[in-house]
Write a protein that holds these residues in place. Structure first.
Motif, mmCIF file in Angstrom:
data_model
loop_
_atom_site.group_PDB
_atom_site.id
_atom_site.type_symbol
_atom_site.label_atom_id
_atom_site.label_comp_id
_atom_site.label_asym_id
_atom_site.label_seq_id
_atom_site.Cartn_x
_atom_site.Cartn_y
_atom_site.Cartn_z
ATOM 1 N N SER A 13 6.404 14.743 8.470
ATOM 2 C CA SER A 13 5.351 15.751 8.542
ATOM 3 C C SER A 13 3.940 15.159 8.540
ATOM 4 O O SER A 13 2.990 15.823 8.953
ATOM 5 C CB SER A 13 5.486 16.743 7.383
ATOM 6 N N ARG A 14 3.792 13.898 8.095
ATOM 7 C CA ARG A 14 2.465 13.314 7.942
ATOM 8 C C ARG A 14 2.163 12.233 8.961
ATOM 9 O O ARG A 14 1.019 12.016 9.336
ATOM 10 C CB ARG A 14 2.335 12.754 6.522
ATOM 11 N N ALA A 58 4.231 17.110 0.105
ATOM 12 C CA ALA A 58 3.116 18.046 0.230
ATOM 13 C C ALA A 58 1.966 17.704 -0.711
ATOM 14 O O ALA A 58 0.805 18.021 -0.427
ATOM 15 C CB ALA A 58 3.608 19.474 -0.048
ATOM 16 N N GLY A 59 2.257 17.039 -1.818
ATOM 17 C CA GLY A 59 1.225 16.717 -2.802
ATOM 18 C C GLY A 59 0.499 15.414 -2.560
ATOM 19 O O GLY A 59 -0.446 15.090 -3.290
ATOM 20 N N LEU A 60 0.895 14.659 -1.544
ATOM 21 C CA LEU A 60 0.265 13.368 -1.278
ATOM 22 C C LEU A 60 -0.946 13.515 -0.361
ATOM 23 O O LEU A 60 -0.929 14.324 0.573
ATOM 24 C CB LEU A 60 1.261 12.425 -0.607
ATOM 25 N N PRO A 61 -1.991 12.727 -0.591
ATOM 26 C CA PRO A 61 -3.072 12.666 0.399
ATOM 27 C C PRO A 61 -2.512 12.204 1.736
ATOM 28 O O PRO A 61 -1.626 11.347 1.790
ATOM 29 C CB PRO A 61 -4.024 11.615 -0.192
ATOM 30 N N ARG A 62 -3.018 12.749 2.800
ATOM 31 C CA ARG A 62 -2.444 12.454 4.118
ATOM 32 C C ARG A 62 -2.515 10.961 4.445
ATOM 33 O O ARG A 62 -1.636 10.424 5.118
ATOM 34 C CB ARG A 62 -3.153 13.276 5.195
ATOM 35 N N ARG A 98 12.568 18.973 -4.071
ATOM 36 C CA ARG A 98 11.655 18.082 -4.779
ATOM 37 C C ARG A 98 10.961 17.139 -3.798
ATOM 38 O O ARG A 98 9.769 16.864 -3.924
ATOM 39 C CB ARG A 98 12.418 17.288 -5.838
ATOM 40 N N ALA A 99 11.696 16.649 -2.811
ATOM 41 C CA ALA A 99 11.085 15.778 -1.806
ATOM 42 C C ALA A 99 9.977 16.508 -1.048
ATOM 43 O O ALA A 99 8.900 15.938 -0.792
ATOM 44 C CB ALA A 99 12.148 15.283 -0.830
ATOM 45 N N GLU A 100 10.215 17.742 -0.675
ATOM 46 C CA GLU A 100 9.193 18.529 0.014
ATOM 47 C C GLU A 100 7.937 18.670 -0.838
ATOM 48 O O GLU A 100 6.813 18.567 -0.337
ATOM 49 C CB GLU A 100 9.745 19.905 0.379
ATOM 50 N N GLN A 101 8.123 18.903 -2.125
ATOM 51 C CA GLN A 101 6.982 19.040 -3.035
ATOM 52 C C GLN A 101 6.197 17.738 -3.153
ATOM 53 O O GLN A 101 4.965 17.741 -3.168
ATOM 54 C CB GLN A 101 7.484 19.489 -4.416
ATOM 55 N N ILE A 102 6.903 16.622 -3.220
ATOM 56 C CA ILE A 102 6.250 15.321 -3.337
ATOM 57 C C ILE A 102 5.419 15.033 -2.094
ATOM 58 O O ILE A 102 4.248 14.630 -2.183
ATOM 59 C CB ILE A 102 7.299 14.225 -3.561
ATOM 60 N N GLY A 161 0.768 -1.232 0.000
ATOM 61 C CA GLY A 161 0.000 0.000 0.000
ATOM 62 C C GLY A 161 0.799 1.281 0.000
ATOM 63 O O GLY A 161 0.232 2.374 0.142
ATOM 64 N N TYR A 162 2.115 1.195 -0.187
ATOM 65 C CA TYR A 162 2.950 2.384 -0.183
ATOM 66 C C TYR A 162 3.047 3.002 -1.577
ATOM 67 O O TYR A 162 3.080 2.285 -2.589
ATOM 68 C CB TYR A 162 4.369 2.048 0.299
ATOM 69 N N ARG A 163 3.119 4.325 -1.609
ATOM 70 C CA ARG A 163 3.511 5.033 -2.822
ATOM 71 C C ARG A 163 5.028 5.031 -2.837
ATOM 72 O O ARG A 163 5.670 5.496 -1.890
ATOM 73 C CB ARG A 163 2.984 6.469 -2.804
#
Length: 268
Positions: free
Chosen positions: A223-224, A164-168, A158-162, A109-111
């Motif tokens: 962060s999540r 931040a763009g993921l559903p929690r 780029r990691a920060e952007q990725i 289930g991981y991205r």
């Protein structure tokens, strides 16, 4: 790891080409504040690399063969594919029924996301596409590569952007291959020039540069939800020891690497 996988995000950082002796000296001297605060006892663990250059080592790492403790074993592994007769698969090992850890985590289930660094992650041609091709999502651009003086900060952005763009609710396995330690690295040491070239001192300066930006990466990773992190080198490199320069050779400075794993608590 069976309790960690599924409940935590996962971060794997390979500090490509980082030597154990340099990493340990800098940590002991207080020159790696962002890394040292997470190292058990403030020190790196001494381990043996599974390969002497990037491609071979990462093929092994993605199969669950992280750098091996430099003491007599066997040593139980964190991750392992189903494999009859394995002596390093233990009760706490996360075992997957796929040929590599990346697809095993995807099945759980991981991205799975790769932020590449050195040429084996560049996706420039078939060989440079093998390792990033294991992931559901992969990123590389020249600014992340070995010739960029700002490679690590670009990769972290780029990691920060990725993240931040993921559903929690989406769990993440993030892999970052940090290229800054790899030659050329002379431009990280003030006063060094292309003509003087790379040295053990420029290698150390490159690690200090990387450390300045890893705090941002760790902050994004936690962060999540809580995150389990592995930070290690894939192999070392020689700077003239016994007449050798570079890697893909059987010298102790190539086979001996720094390693650490630790938890990053969720940001509050």
């Amino acid at each position: 790891m069976n309790e960690v996988v599924g409940s935590h995000d996962l971060l794997l950082v390979t500090l490509d080409t980082l030597r154990y002796d340099v990493a340990q000296e800098l940590a002991a001297a207080g020159r790696l504040p962002n890394l040292a605060r997470h190292l058990p006892g403030g020190a790196w663990e001494r381990r043996h690399a599974p390969g002497s250059f990037t491609y071979a080592s990462h093929q092994a790492i993605f199969a669950g063969f992280l750098p091996t403790p430099a003491t007599p074993g066997p040593h139980p592994r964190l991750f392992a594919a189903t494999f009859a007769g394995s002596e390093t698969t233990a009760d706490g090992t996360f075992v997957h029924d796929t040929p590599d850890l990346v697809s095993g985590l995807a099945a759980a289930g991981y991205r799975t996301v790769c932020i590449g660094g050195v040429g084996f992650f560049s996706k420039r041609g078939p060989l440079g596409s093998v390792l990033p091709g294991l992931f559901q999502e992969s990123h590389w651009e020249p600014e992340f590569g070995v010739s960029s003086p700002t490679s690590c900060e670009a990769q972290v952005t780029r990691a920060e952007q990725i993240v931040a763009g993921l559903p929690r609710e989406q769990r993440l396995f993030l892999f970052v291959n940090v290229s800054a330690l790899h030659q050329p690295n002379w431009f990280h040491l003030p006063g060094a020039t292309r003509e003087t070239g790379d040295t053990r001192d420029t290698h150390a300066a490159a690690l200090e540069y990387v450390d300045r930006h890893l705090g941002r990466l760790f902050a994004a990773a936690r962060s999540r939800r809580p995150c389990f992190a592995v930070v290690c080198s894939d192999h070392g490199t020689a700077y003239g020891e016994d007449g050798y320069t570079g890697h893909r050779i059987g010298h102790d400075v190539v086979w001996t690497v720094p390693y650490a794993h630790f938890f990053l608590d969720e940001a509050r």
